[in-house]
Design a protein around this motif. Sequence first.
Motif, short mmCIF file in Angstrom:
data_model
loop_
_atom_site.label_atom_id
_atom_site.label_comp_id
_atom_site.label_asym_id
_atom_site.label_seq_id
_atom_site.Cartn_x
_atom_site.Cartn_y
_atom_site.Cartn_z
N HIS A 71 50.83 36.05 42.68
CA HIS A 71 50.29 37.42 42.58
C HIS A 71 50.55 37.99 41.18
CE1 HIS A 71 49.51 41.63 43.39
NE2 HIS A 71 50.78 41.94 43.12
N CYS A 72 51.76 37.80 40.68
CA CYS A 72 52.12 38.31 39.36
C CYS A 72 51.24 37.71 38.26
CB CYS A 72 53.60 38.03 39.07
SG CYS A 72 54.71 38.68 40.33
N LEU A 73 50.98 36.40 38.36
CA LEU A 73 50.11 35.72 37.39
C LEU A 73 48.69 36.28 37.44
CD1 LEU A 73 50.92 31.88 37.42
CD2 LEU A 73 50.87 33.38 35.42
N ASN A 74 48.19 36.50 38.63
CA ASN A 74 46.82 37.01 38.77
C ASN A 74 46.69 38.44 38.26
OD1 ASN A 74 44.71 35.18 40.24
ND2 ASN A 74 46.69 34.69 41.17
N VAL A 75 47.72 39.26 38.51
CA VAL A 75 47.71 40.63 37.98
C VAL A 75 47.69 40.58 36.45
CG1 VAL A 75 49.08 42.75 37.73
CG2 VAL A 75 48.79 41.70 39.98
N LEU B 6 43.58 45.37 42.66
CA LEU B 6 42.44 44.45 42.71
C LEU B 6 42.85 43.10 43.28
CD1 LEU B 6 39.55 43.62 42.17
CD2 LEU B 6 40.15 43.18 39.79
N HIS B 7 43.98 42.55 42.82
CA HIS B 7 44.38 41.26 43.38
C HIS B 7 44.77 41.39 44.85
CE1 HIS B 7 46.96 37.66 44.10
NE2 HIS B 7 45.83 37.13 43.69
N ASN B 8 45.40 42.50 45.23
CA ASN B 8 45.71 42.71 46.65
C ASN B 8 44.44 42.78 47.48
OD1 ASN B 8 48.51 42.69 46.47
ND2 ASN B 8 48.66 44.89 46.07
N MET B 9 43.39 43.40 46.93
CA MET B 9 42.13 43.48 47.66
C MET B 9 41.48 42.09 47.77
SD MET B 9 41.48 46.48 48.82
CE MET B 9 39.72 46.40 49.15
N ARG B 10 41.63 41.26 46.75
CA ARG B 10 41.06 39.91 46.80
C ARG B 10 41.72 39.06 47.89
NH1 ARG B 10 40.95 38.41 40.32
NH2 ARG B 10 39.23 39.78 39.73
N THR B 11 42.94 39.41 48.26
CA THR B 11 43.68 38.61 49.25
C THR B 11 43.94 39.40 50.53
OG1 THR B 11 45.77 39.29 48.21
CG2 THR B 11 44.81 37.22 47.46
N ASN C 186 36.85 38.15 37.35
CA ASN C 186 37.55 37.37 38.36
C ASN C 186 37.48 35.87 38.07
OD1 ASN C 186 34.83 37.43 38.83
ND2 ASN C 186 34.98 37.51 41.04
N THR C 187 37.83 35.49 36.85
CA THR C 187 37.72 34.10 36.40
C THR C 187 38.45 33.14 37.33
OG1 THR C 187 37.74 34.98 34.17
CG2 THR C 187 38.00 32.62 34.40
N PHE C 188 39.66 33.52 37.76
CA PHE C 188 40.46 32.62 38.57
C PHE C 188 40.62 33.16 39.99
CE2 PHE C 188 41.63 31.28 34.32
CZ PHE C 188 41.70 29.92 34.45
N LYS C 189 39.53 33.77 40.51
CA LYS C 189 39.63 34.38 41.83
C LYS C 189 39.89 33.34 42.90
CE LYS C 189 36.06 36.81 43.58
NZ LYS C 189 35.24 37.98 43.86
N LYS C 190 39.36 32.15 42.73
CA LYS C 190 39.54 31.10 43.74
C LYS C 190 40.54 30.07 43.23
CE LYS C 190 34.84 31.68 45.48
NZ LYS C 190 33.52 31.08 45.61
N GLY C 191 41.30 29.50 44.16
CA GLY C 191 42.22 28.42 43.79
C GLY C 191 43.55 28.95 43.28
#
Length: 456
Positions: free
Chosen positions: A59-63, A152-157, A6-11
């Motif tokens: 969202h697409c970038l994070n996925v 995973l990204h949906n769960m983070r948000t 989760n390198t870019f989980k925040k911001g």
Amino acid sequence: MPTPVNTFKKGVLNLAEFIIATEALNANINITLIRKAYEFSEKAHAGQRRESGDPFVEHCLNVALILAELHLDSTTIAAGLVHDVVEDTDIKLEQIREEFGDEIAALVDGVTKLGAVQFKSEQEQQIEYFRKMLLSMAKDIRVILIKLADRLHNMRTLEHLDPEKRKRIAMETREVYAPLAHRFGIARLKTELEDLSLKFIEPEVYSELARRVEMTREEREEYINLVVVPIRRALEEEKIKAEVYGRAKHIDSIYRKIKVRGVPFDQIADLLAIRIIVKNKAECYHALGIVHELWKPVGHKFADYIANPKPNNYQSLHTAIFGPEDKVVEIQIRTHEMHHVAEHGIAAHWLYKEGKQQLDKADQQMLWLREVLDWQKDMTNPSEFLEYLKIGLFAEDIYVYTPTGEIKHLQAGATPLDFAFSIHTEVGLHCSGAKVNGRIVPLSTKLRSGDKVEII
């Protein structure tokens, strides 16, 4: 120590940061393709925002970043960038095919089809969804890897959704997506999916455990050094080059220990784990001997998953020792290659293998999938399929029944005493015996899937 998933989980993540991070992970990445996919996705999702208020393309970038961190190929990362355009915009699949070719179009089609069908009941919808998911996996396993990254990204948000929806999605994640990540050996995703599921299913429990883990962090790090430093020194003396580091158990793992054992947080001895990564198998066993010379091993805690790999191809030596102050410390020993497979699982097959679509037929992880698909062809009751799927996902767990017919799932090797604690701490503390399938048995009896268990 490995880079966390989760390198870019925040911001906020932008294209420039994404490209820098992706190139650092894989120098062979096709930047032209990635940039083209991003620009296509940004244009298609223009004006769309998520519940958080962020632009949808975030969202697409994070996925895509999660896929890059799993060391997947450029095609899969590009498909991750455009995975939602057919489902959530006016773009047609043929446009994807024209722009990016058949391979990316097939991946996007596979992801899109998973959410495209409407059904009479919620159970029927869930069953058919998972059936489609398995079929899509059989065609190209990268479809489910994109879906896992998406989840995973949906769960983070997830905090931006209403409480009822949050809990439903978290339960589904815990019951299917986290076990699926585990079944395919992707420890990095499994761990975070489990922790996030707990966060939204039992928020107060999660917050309290997170607070207590943070409170003991400094003390824990000091203790880890008392174990790590002597191991490093001893390995160096034997001319073994190794990475040695400590880590705390993740929150959901701690929660399950508390629940199953019925003991409070401060009485859990094995909250700490040490990992030793060496060059080859011979050094794994050599390192094991060194560790056991330094500290007394906990006899029943040794497991050789190098000689006997888990069903998801996981390999390591597991042991536990009575460390300084007589505290129990779990230790894993593995090679660099084993570590890569343990962290990335089935995704590890794509490292340096651009364009590979299917796994070798002998692959252990796919044997399970083919068995489930063969079995479902003859199925008449849809709910049977869902139960069989879940039993398949929890290959290292067992399913047993209460006297009222309720299903409880426990870890393989569980006993009637573990079953009693899974019902309630008081039941575990006060049970004097047990019946399994109507017969009185010792509390130390190993249970099997399908057993009916009654506590006396």
